[in-house]
Design an enzyme around this catalytic site. Sequence first.
Site, PDB file in Angstrom:
ATOM      1  N   CYS A  23       0.823  -1.220   0.000  1.00 49.27           N
ATOM      2  CA  CYS A  23       0.000   0.000   0.000  1.00 49.27           C
ATOM      3  C   CYS A  23       0.855   1.267   0.000  1.00 49.27           C
ATOM      4  CB  CYS A  23      -0.949   0.008   1.193  1.00 49.27           C
ATOM      5  SG  CYS A  23      -2.237  -1.253   1.050  1.00 49.27           S
ATOM      6  N   HIS A  52     -11.933  10.882  -8.559  1.00 53.19           N
ATOM      7  CA  HIS A  52     -10.879  10.934  -9.579  1.00 53.19           C
ATOM      8  C   HIS A  52      -9.728  11.847  -9.157  1.00 53.19           C
ATOM      9  CE1 HIS A  52     -13.882   8.826 -11.906  1.00 53.19           C
ATOM     10  NE2 HIS A  52     -12.883   8.432 -12.680  1.00 53.19           N
ATOM     11  N   GLU A  78     -13.404   0.368   1.383  1.00 53.07           N
ATOM     12  CA  GLU A  78     -12.295   0.588   0.461  1.00 53.07           C
ATOM     13  C   GLU A  78     -12.185  -0.539  -0.562  1.00 53.07           C
ATOM     14  OE1 GLU A  78      -8.236   2.355   1.608  1.00 53.07           O
ATOM     15  OE2 GLU A  78      -7.863   0.196   1.459  1.00 53.07           O
TER      16      GLU A  78
END
Length: 146
Positions: free
Chosen positions: A37, A78, A130
């Site tokens: 991550c 985005h 998530e």
Amino acid sequence: MMQQIYPTIPHPYAYELNKDLQFAAAHYVPAEEAGNCRKLHGHTYFANITVAGDTLDSAGFLVNFSILKRLIHERFDHTVLNDDRESFDDQHPDRFPTTEVVARTICDIVQRYLDGTENKPRCLQVYLRETPTSYCLYRPKAGDGR
């Protein structure tokens, strides 16, 4: 968005509303312990925002659903979350864009807006998914200033 049942929180308010929304965003977690991550990667986040209060505004809303969407979707969709320096920081772990911190940040953004309204409802919780198998639930503690 798939209909889902979210954890509830007991409260003394007459009204409760929940807004589901989603946004696509990339992030990385700048910590050695984050493993893969640490690399830039993206998610389609699913959020549920719970707002409660006793008084409706002059339009008969606790809060207008479209405002909640605008506050979160327009800000984060985005984007690379790490680029939002108002919300996140690569130096302080309590401001890394982890699921926990993003959920808390969403709650803070919503509550700041609600504090400026005539009826002053409260953001009681933010549920943030998530991935299909990982989510966080954030509930501000009473009196913590959030």
